[in-house]
Write a protein that holds these residues in place. Structure first.
Motif, PDB file in Angstrom:
ATOM      1  N   ASP A   1       0.817  -1.213   0.000  1.00  0.00           N
ATOM      2  CA  ASP A   1       0.000   0.000   0.000  1.00  0.00           C
ATOM      3  C   ASP A   1       0.852   1.265   0.000  1.00  0.00           C
ATOM      4  OD1 ASP A   1       0.972   0.252   2.600  1.00  0.00           O
ATOM      5  OD2 ASP A   1      -1.000   0.367   3.526  1.00  0.00           O
ATOM      6  N   GLY A   2       2.154   1.123  -0.072  1.00  0.00           N
ATOM      7  CA  GLY A   2       3.049   2.266  -0.121  1.00  0.00           C
ATOM      8  C   GLY A   2       3.556   2.724   1.229  1.00  0.00           C
ATOM      9  N   THR A   3       2.999   2.190   2.317  1.00  0.00           N
ATOM     10  CA  THR A   3       3.424   2.588   3.658  1.00  0.00           C
ATOM     11  C   THR A   3       4.317   1.548   4.314  1.00  0.00           C
ATOM     12  OG1 THR A   3       1.567   1.550   4.822  1.00  0.00           O
ATOM     13  CG2 THR A   3       1.232   3.796   3.989  1.00  0.00           C
ATOM     14  N   GLY A   4       4.480   0.387   3.660  1.00  0.00           N
ATOM     15  CA  GLY A   4       5.238  -0.719   4.238  1.00  0.00           C
ATOM     16  C   GLY A   4       4.352  -1.907   4.570  1.00  0.00           C
ATOM     17  N   MET A   5       3.050  -1.703   4.690  1.00  0.00           N
ATOM     18  CA  MET A   5       2.124  -2.802   4.952  1.00  0.00           C
ATOM     19  C   MET A   5       1.853  -3.535   3.645  1.00  0.00           C
ATOM     20  SD  MET A   5       0.446  -4.479   7.104  1.00  0.00           S
ATOM     21  CE  MET A   5      -0.858  -5.670   7.134  1.00  0.00           C
ATOM     22  N   LYS A   6       1.791  -4.875   3.729  1.00  0.00           N
ATOM     23  CA  LYS A   6       1.640  -5.683   2.528  1.00  0.00           C
ATOM     24  C   LYS A   6       0.605  -6.789   2.727  1.00  0.00           C
ATOM     25  CE  LYS A   6       6.109  -6.454   2.673  1.00  0.00           C
ATOM     26  NZ  LYS A   6       6.648  -5.505   3.621  1.00  0.00           N
ATOM     27  N   ILE A   7       0.111  -7.302   1.603  1.00  0.00           N
ATOM     28  CA  ILE A   7      -0.718  -8.503   1.561  1.00  0.00           C
ATOM     29  C   ILE A   7      -0.028  -9.472   0.614  1.00  0.00           C
ATOM     30  CG2 ILE A   7      -2.944  -9.495   0.938  1.00  0.00           C
ATOM     31  CD1 ILE A   7      -4.189  -6.739   1.446  1.00  0.00           C
ATOM     32  N   GLU A   8       0.175 -10.690   1.074  1.00  0.00           N
ATOM     33  CA  GLU A   8       0.764 -11.728   0.236  1.00  0.00           C
ATOM     34  C   GLU A   8      -0.377 -12.587  -0.297  1.00  0.00           C
ATOM     35  OE1 GLU A   8       4.091 -15.327   0.532  1.00  0.00           O
ATOM     36  OE2 GLU A   8       3.476 -14.262   2.348  1.00  0.00           O
ATOM     37  N   ILE A   9      -0.484 -12.682  -1.620  1.00  0.00           N
ATOM     38  CA  ILE A   9      -1.506 -13.494  -2.265  1.00  0.00           C
ATOM     39  C   ILE A   9      -0.816 -14.757  -2.779  1.00  0.00           C
ATOM     40  CG2 ILE A   9      -3.212 -13.615  -4.118  1.00  0.00           C
ATOM     41  CD1 ILE A   9      -3.893 -11.547  -1.945  1.00  0.00           C
ATOM     42  N   VAL A  10      -1.342 -15.924  -2.377  1.00  0.00           N
ATOM     43  CA  VAL A  10      -0.753 -17.205  -2.758  1.00  0.00           C
ATOM     44  C   VAL A  10      -1.787 -18.014  -3.531  1.00  0.00           C
ATOM     45  CG1 VAL A  10       0.299 -19.341  -1.926  1.00  0.00           C
ATOM     46  CG2 VAL A  10       0.714 -17.185  -0.704  1.00  0.00           C
ATOM     47  N   GLU A  11      -1.392 -18.495  -4.690  1.00  0.00           N
ATOM     48  CA  GLU A  11      -2.293 -19.304  -5.516  1.00  0.00           C
ATOM     49  C   GLU A  11      -2.532 -20.660  -4.861  1.00  0.00           C
ATOM     50  OE1 GLU A  11      -2.654 -20.094 -10.224  1.00  0.00           O
ATOM     51  OE2 GLU A  11      -0.688 -20.505  -9.346  1.00  0.00           O
TER      52      GLU A  11
END
Length: 134
Positions: free
Chosen positions: A48-58
């Protein structure tokens, strides 16, 4: 301190490309990096540009999104794993180097569906991408 702030949450999805398009289409997230898990599943790290992330796994068998883990930043990954081990958690993965992420990590499980990851990034890790200051 073994655990710092939350780094990311990981989610398994069946429609990998569709979910990434859906999430990036909001304008709030962008793809930072593509990769593969140790099992060969595709993954994407969205930020999101602030350092927070979401990891999407197939994950072919997950008709609806499924929670995988919460990752915390840690300057002492080995210490974080040892602390959780003392509290009754079991090692699920690592400690190990993650080449594509330029990181060192351990994944621990409580055996009841909650997995915690402690992760420390190299200073040149692509996963440290930030672009917003809010």
């Amino acid at each position: 301190m073994q655990f710092g702030k939350i780094d990311h949450v990981a989610i398994a999805v069946e429609d990998f490309d569709g979910r990434i398009d859906q999430l990036t289409g909001t304008g709030a997230l962008r793809v930072i990096r593509h990769g593969k898990t140790g099992n060969g599943q595709r993954l994407a790290m969205l930020g999101d540009g602030t350092g927070m992330k979401i990891e999407i796994v197939e994950s072919a068998g997950d008709k609806v999104p499924r929670f995988l883990h919460i990752a915390f930043l840690s300057e002492d990954v080995d210490g974080a794993g040892a602390m959780l081990d003392r509290l009754g958690w079991s090692a699920k993965f690592g400690p190990a180097e993650l080449g594509a992420a330029k990181a060192y990590t351990v994944m621990m499980t409580d055996g009841e569906g909650l997995d915690l990851q402690a992760i420390r990034y190299d200073t040149d890790s692509p996963d440290l991408a930030q672009w917003r200051k809010d």
